[in-house]
Design a protein around this motif. Sequence first.
Motif, PDB file in Angstrom:
ATOM      1  N   MET A   3       0.837  -1.198   0.000  1.00  0.00           N
ATOM      2  CA  MET A   3       0.000   0.000   0.000  1.00  0.00           C
ATOM      3  C   MET A   3       0.871   1.247   0.000  1.00  0.00           C
ATOM      4  SD  MET A   3      -3.060  -0.824   2.635  1.00  0.00           S
ATOM      5  CE  MET A   3      -3.986   0.594   2.074  1.00  0.00           C
ATOM      6  N   GLN A   4       0.421   2.245  -0.678  1.00  0.00           N
ATOM      7  CA  GLN A   4       1.108   3.529  -0.706  1.00  0.00           C
ATOM      8  C   GLN A   4       0.491   4.453   0.344  1.00  0.00           C
ATOM      9  OE1 GLN A   4       3.882   3.803  -2.587  1.00  0.00           O
ATOM     10  NE2 GLN A   4       3.409   1.659  -2.993  1.00  0.00           N
ATOM     11  N   ALA A   5       1.254   5.460   0.740  1.00  0.00           N
ATOM     12  CA  ALA A   5       0.818   6.380   1.793  1.00  0.00           C
ATOM     13  C   ALA A   5      -0.533   7.017   1.472  1.00  0.00           C
ATOM     14  CB  ALA A   5       1.883   7.452   2.023  1.00  0.00           C
ATOM     15  N   HIS A   6      -0.729   7.433   0.230  1.00  0.00           N
ATOM     16  CA  HIS A   6      -1.995   8.087  -0.134  1.00  0.00           C
ATOM     17  C   HIS A   6      -3.178   7.130  -0.021  1.00  0.00           C
ATOM     18  CE1 HIS A   6      -2.528   6.386  -4.221  1.00  0.00           C
ATOM     19  NE2 HIS A   6      -1.210   6.331  -4.216  1.00  0.00           N
ATOM     20  N   GLU A   7      -2.962   5.844  -0.255  1.00  0.00           N
ATOM     21  CA  GLU A   7      -4.046   4.866  -0.113  1.00  0.00           C
ATOM     22  C   GLU A   7      -4.438   4.691   1.354  1.00  0.00           C
ATOM     23  OE1 GLU A   7      -3.423   1.574  -3.496  1.00  0.00           O
ATOM     24  OE2 GLU A   7      -1.678   1.854  -2.203  1.00  0.00           O
ATOM     25  N   ILE A   8      -3.446   4.662   2.220  1.00  0.00           N
ATOM     26  CA  ILE A   8      -3.704   4.545   3.648  1.00  0.00           C
ATOM     27  C   ILE A   8      -4.445   5.787   4.134  1.00  0.00           C
ATOM     28  CG2 ILE A   8      -2.634   4.396   5.934  1.00  0.00           C
ATOM     29  CD1 ILE A   8      -0.331   2.835   4.480  1.00  0.00           C
ATOM     30  N   GLU A   9      -3.973   6.947   3.706  1.00  0.00           N
ATOM     31  CA  GLU A   9      -4.632   8.184   4.115  1.00  0.00           C
ATOM     32  C   GLU A   9      -6.080   8.231   3.640  1.00  0.00           C
ATOM     33  OE1 GLU A   9      -4.334  13.031   3.903  1.00  0.00           O
ATOM     34  OE2 GLU A   9      -2.605  11.852   3.268  1.00  0.00           O
ATOM     35  N   SER A  15     -13.041   7.317   7.645  1.00  0.00           N
ATOM     36  CA  SER A  15     -13.535   7.164   9.014  1.00  0.00           C
ATOM     37  C   SER A  15     -13.278   8.384   9.885  1.00  0.00           C
ATOM     38  CB  SER A  15     -12.877   5.942   9.673  1.00  0.00           C
ATOM     39  OG  SER A  15     -13.301   4.766   9.039  1.00  0.00           O
ATOM     40  N   PHE A  16     -12.275   9.153   9.519  1.00  0.00           N
ATOM     41  CA  PHE A  16     -11.887  10.328  10.306  1.00  0.00           C
ATOM     42  C   PHE A  16     -11.771  11.543   9.385  1.00  0.00           C
ATOM     43  CE2 PHE A  16      -9.882   6.490  12.092  1.00  0.00           C
ATOM     44  CZ  PHE A  16     -10.512   6.447  13.328  1.00  0.00           C
ATOM     45  N   PRO A  17     -12.898  12.034   8.866  1.00  0.00           N
ATOM     46  CA  PRO A  17     -12.860  13.089   7.848  1.00  0.00           C
ATOM     47  C   PRO A  17     -12.274  14.417   8.317  1.00  0.00           C
ATOM     48  CG  PRO A  17     -15.113  12.710   8.581  1.00  0.00           C
ATOM     49  CD  PRO A  17     -14.262  11.625   9.185  1.00  0.00           C
ATOM     50  N   ASN A  18     -12.338  14.702   9.617  1.00  0.00           N
ATOM     51  CA  ASN A  18     -11.842  15.978  10.122  1.00  0.00           C
ATOM     52  C   ASN A  18     -10.514  15.853  10.853  1.00  0.00           C
ATOM     53  OD1 ASN A  18     -14.167  17.401   9.218  1.00  0.00           O
ATOM     54  ND2 ASN A  18     -15.288  16.493  10.921  1.00  0.00           N
ATOM     55  N   ALA A  19      -9.903  14.694  10.774  1.00  0.00           N
ATOM     56  CA  ALA A  19      -8.668  14.437  11.508  1.00  0.00           C
ATOM     57  C   ALA A  19      -7.453  15.057  10.830  1.00  0.00           C
ATOM     58  CB  ALA A  19      -8.449  12.931  11.645  1.00  0.00           C
ATOM     59  N   ARG A  20      -6.443  15.289  11.644  1.00  0.00           N
ATOM     60  CA  ARG A  20      -5.116  15.573  11.094  1.00  0.00           C
ATOM     61  C   ARG A  20      -4.481  14.203  10.895  1.00  0.00           C
ATOM     62  NH1 ARG A  20      -0.085  17.923  14.423  1.00  0.00           N
ATOM     63  NH2 ARG A  20       1.497  17.304  12.921  1.00  0.00           N
ATOM     64  N   ILE A  21      -4.121  13.894   9.670  1.00  0.00           N
ATOM     65  CA  ILE A  21      -3.572  12.579   9.339  1.00  0.00           C
ATOM     66  C   ILE A  21      -2.255  12.783   8.596  1.00  0.00           C
ATOM     67  CG2 ILE A  21      -3.902  10.450   8.024  1.00  0.00           C
ATOM     68  CD1 ILE A  21      -6.944  10.881   8.363  1.00  0.00           C
ATOM     69  N   GLU A  22      -1.228  12.106   9.078  1.00  0.00           N
ATOM     70  CA  GLU A  22       0.063  12.110   8.402  1.00  0.00           C
ATOM     71  C   GLU A  22       0.504  10.667   8.247  1.00  0.00           C
ATOM     72  OE1 GLU A  22       2.869  14.522  10.558  1.00  0.00           O
ATOM     73  OE2 GLU A  22       1.454  16.186  10.717  1.00  0.00           O
ATOM     74  N   VAL A  23       0.774  10.257   7.029  1.00  0.00           N
ATOM     75  CA  VAL A  23       1.216   8.893   6.765  1.00  0.00           C
ATOM     76  C   VAL A  23       2.607   8.965   6.171  1.00  0.00           C
ATOM     77  CG1 VAL A  23       0.739   6.744   5.524  1.00  0.00           C
ATOM     78  CG2 VAL A  23      -1.162   8.129   6.377  1.00  0.00           C
ATOM     79  N   GLY A  24       3.505   8.152   6.697  1.00  0.00           N
ATOM     80  CA  GLY A  24       4.877   8.128   6.211  1.00  0.00           C
ATOM     81  C   GLY A  24       5.328   6.717   5.904  1.00  0.00           C
ATOM     82  N   GLY A  25       6.491   6.620   5.306  1.00  0.00           N
ATOM     83  CA  GLY A  25       7.064   5.331   4.927  1.00  0.00           C
ATOM     84  C   GLY A  25       7.200   5.266   3.425  1.00  0.00           C
TER      85      GLY A  25
END
Length: 78
Positions: A3-9, A15-25
């Motif tokens: 999976m790529q970071a954008h897919e995870i995000e 599920s968390f539309p208003n969250a601050r989300i940062e995905v790395g790797g």
Amino acid sequence: MPMQAHEIETLLRESFPNARIEVGGDDGVHMSALVIDESFRGMNRVQQQRAVYAALKGKMDGPNGELHALALTTRVPE
């Protein structure tokens, strides 16, 4: 398939539309995520992490999961 970071995000954002989300790797298998969301208020860390794993819709399930490892940090906004 990793999976790529954008897919995870994208999955987390459902599920968390208003969250601050940062995905790395960068290897698509061992990733990290920071999820800061108001919905975590009143939950302990285990409950918060279970909510995030549920949002991944089985992508981490078993040896054939698309995502092998996710270093996860969750918290409520300050």
